[in-house]
Design a protein around this motif. Sequence first.
Motif, PDB file in Angstrom:
ATOM      1  N   ARG A  70      -2.434   7.563  -0.480  1.00 54.46           N
ATOM      2  CA  ARG A  70      -3.292   7.079  -1.557  1.00 54.46           C
ATOM      3  C   ARG A  70      -2.993   5.615  -1.865  1.00 54.46           C
ATOM      4  NH1 ARG A  70      -3.146  11.131  -6.472  1.00 54.46           N
ATOM      5  NH2 ARG A  70      -4.635   9.616  -7.276  1.00 54.46           N
ATOM      6  N   ILE A  71      -1.719   5.244  -1.855  1.00 52.44           N
ATOM      7  CA  ILE A  71      -1.352   3.847  -2.124  1.00 52.44           C
ATOM      8  C   ILE A  71      -1.911   2.938  -1.036  1.00 52.44           C
ATOM      9  CG2 ILE A  71       0.618   2.256  -2.153  1.00 52.44           C
ATOM     10  CD1 ILE A  71       2.167   4.459  -3.667  1.00 52.44           C
ATOM     11  N   GLU A  72      -1.799   3.372   0.229  1.00 54.71           N
ATOM     12  CA  GLU A  72      -2.350   2.572   1.329  1.00 54.71           C
ATOM     13  C   GLU A  72      -3.863   2.414   1.175  1.00 54.71           C
ATOM     14  OE1 GLU A  72      -1.178   4.480   4.956  1.00 54.71           O
ATOM     15  OE2 GLU A  72       0.944   3.967   4.700  1.00 54.71           O
ATOM     16  N   GLU A  73      -4.537   3.526   0.817  1.00 55.98           N
ATOM     17  CA  GLU A  73      -5.990   3.443   0.612  1.00 55.98           C
ATOM     18  C   GLU A  73      -6.322   2.487  -0.522  1.00 55.98           C
ATOM     19  OE1 GLU A  73      -7.125   7.491  -0.074  1.00 55.98           O
ATOM     20  OE2 GLU A  73      -7.005   8.047   2.035  1.00 55.98           O
ATOM     21  N   ARG A  74      -5.561   2.570  -1.609  1.00 56.13           N
ATOM     22  CA  ARG A  74      -5.795   1.686  -2.758  1.00 56.13           C
ATOM     23  C   ARG A  74      -5.527   0.230  -2.378  1.00 56.13           C
ATOM     24  NH1 ARG A  74      -8.220   5.519  -4.822  1.00 56.13           N
ATOM     25  NH2 ARG A  74      -7.480   6.701  -6.579  1.00 56.13           N
TER      26      ARG A  74
ATOM     27  N   GLU B 266     -10.027  -5.348   0.268  1.00 57.73           N
ATOM     28  CA  GLU B 266     -11.461  -5.539   0.482  1.00 57.73           C
ATOM     29  C   GLU B 266     -12.118  -6.153  -0.752  1.00 57.73           C
ATOM     30  OE1 GLU B 266     -12.918  -1.676   1.500  1.00 57.73           O
ATOM     31  OE2 GLU B 266     -12.021  -1.704   3.504  1.00 57.73           O
ATOM     32  N   LEU B 267     -11.737  -5.660  -1.926  1.00 56.97           N
ATOM     33  CA  LEU B 267     -12.308  -6.203  -3.166  1.00 56.97           C
ATOM     34  C   LEU B 267     -11.923  -7.668  -3.357  1.00 56.97           C
ATOM     35  CD1 LEU B 267     -11.869  -3.194  -5.616  1.00 56.97           C
ATOM     36  CD2 LEU B 267     -13.980  -4.035  -4.589  1.00 56.97           C
ATOM     37  N   GLU B 268     -10.683  -8.014  -2.985  1.00 54.89           N
ATOM     38  CA  GLU B 268     -10.264  -9.418  -3.093  1.00 54.89           C
ATOM     39  C   GLU B 268     -11.089 -10.294  -2.146  1.00 54.89           C
ATOM     40  OE1 GLU B 268      -6.070  -9.204  -2.357  1.00 54.89           O
ATOM     41  OE2 GLU B 268      -5.600  -8.903  -4.490  1.00 54.89           O
ATOM     42  N   GLU B 269     -11.358  -9.760  -0.924  1.00 56.17           N
ATOM     43  CA  GLU B 269     -12.186 -10.522   0.019  1.00 56.17           C
ATOM     44  C   GLU B 269     -13.600 -10.709  -0.538  1.00 56.17           C
ATOM     45  OE1 GLU B 269     -12.090  -8.493   3.761  1.00 56.17           O
ATOM     46  OE2 GLU B 269      -9.961  -8.909   4.092  1.00 56.17           O
TER      47      GLU B 269
ATOM     48  N   LYS C 171      -5.776  -1.046   0.613  1.00 58.58           N
ATOM     49  CA  LYS C 171      -6.877  -1.465   1.479  1.00 58.58           C
ATOM     50  C   LYS C 171      -8.110  -1.794   0.639  1.00 58.58           C
ATOM     51  CE  LYS C 171      -9.626   0.116   5.399  1.00 58.58           C
ATOM     52  NZ  LYS C 171      -9.909   1.242   6.305  1.00 58.58           N
ATOM     53  N   LEU C 172      -8.398  -0.932  -0.338  1.00 62.71           N
ATOM     54  CA  LEU C 172      -9.544  -1.161  -1.219  1.00 62.71           C
ATOM     55  C   LEU C 172      -9.358  -2.446  -2.019  1.00 62.71           C
ATOM     56  CD1 LEU C 172     -12.216  -0.161  -2.404  1.00 62.71           C
ATOM     57  CD2 LEU C 172     -10.880   1.130  -4.089  1.00 62.71           C
ATOM     58  N   ILE C 173      -8.139  -2.672  -2.504  1.00 64.01           N
ATOM     59  CA  ILE C 173      -7.859  -3.901  -3.262  1.00 64.01           C
ATOM     60  C   ILE C 173      -8.054  -5.118  -2.366  1.00 64.01           C
ATOM     61  CG2 ILE C 173      -5.982  -5.236  -4.320  1.00 64.01           C
ATOM     62  CD1 ILE C 173      -4.984  -2.557  -5.508  1.00 64.01           C
TER      63      ILE C 173
END
Length: 195
Positions: free
Chosen positions: A102-106, A112-115, A108-110
């Motif tokens: 879950r941390i890795e997914e979060r 992507e959101l930063e990009e 990764k999502l963070i």
Amino acid sequence: MATSASRRRQRSTRLTVATVLLVVAAVVVVAAVASGSFVVTAGAAVAALVLGAAATKITATELAQSRREAAADRARQAREYSELAAARAKENAAFIAGMETRIEERQKLIGELEEHLAAAQRTVAETTLKLGQEARRAEQAEARLLDESRRLDDAETRAAEAIVTVAELEQELIDLKAELLAWQDAAKAPKRATA
């Protein structure tokens, strides 16, 4: 795991027999002493000694048996606790693995959101720059329009003045033509008179 009911053991038959043997030994000794006979007292003492030894042996056997049972109970509890600890360790490992996923997914999502945020910020900066350029162009166009409006007003004023001047010149031309005709007529008229 053992419950409190199993920890309170009832008095075993062995301990009851050992107690009865000690009571019989005591009764025999008391009866022998009461008889006053040395041989009976000596026989009672030997019987009491044998009965006491038997009671002691029975009690020791019972104590050894209780200790073995207690050791077996502790070993069983230790196995159960070990199994429970192993199950908990597996649960914890599964929980940790799930949380890491879950941390890795979060993360990764963070990322992507930063990009996306960086791209949006670039777009906003570019749009702001273009908006500034367009605002400057609009201001320049308004300034040119104002300048052209002034020139148009000046041109219209000059055109009006030119129209007035042309009208005056036309009138003056008409006047001059009339005057010229008048002179021509006047010049022809004396010739007619002299002729």
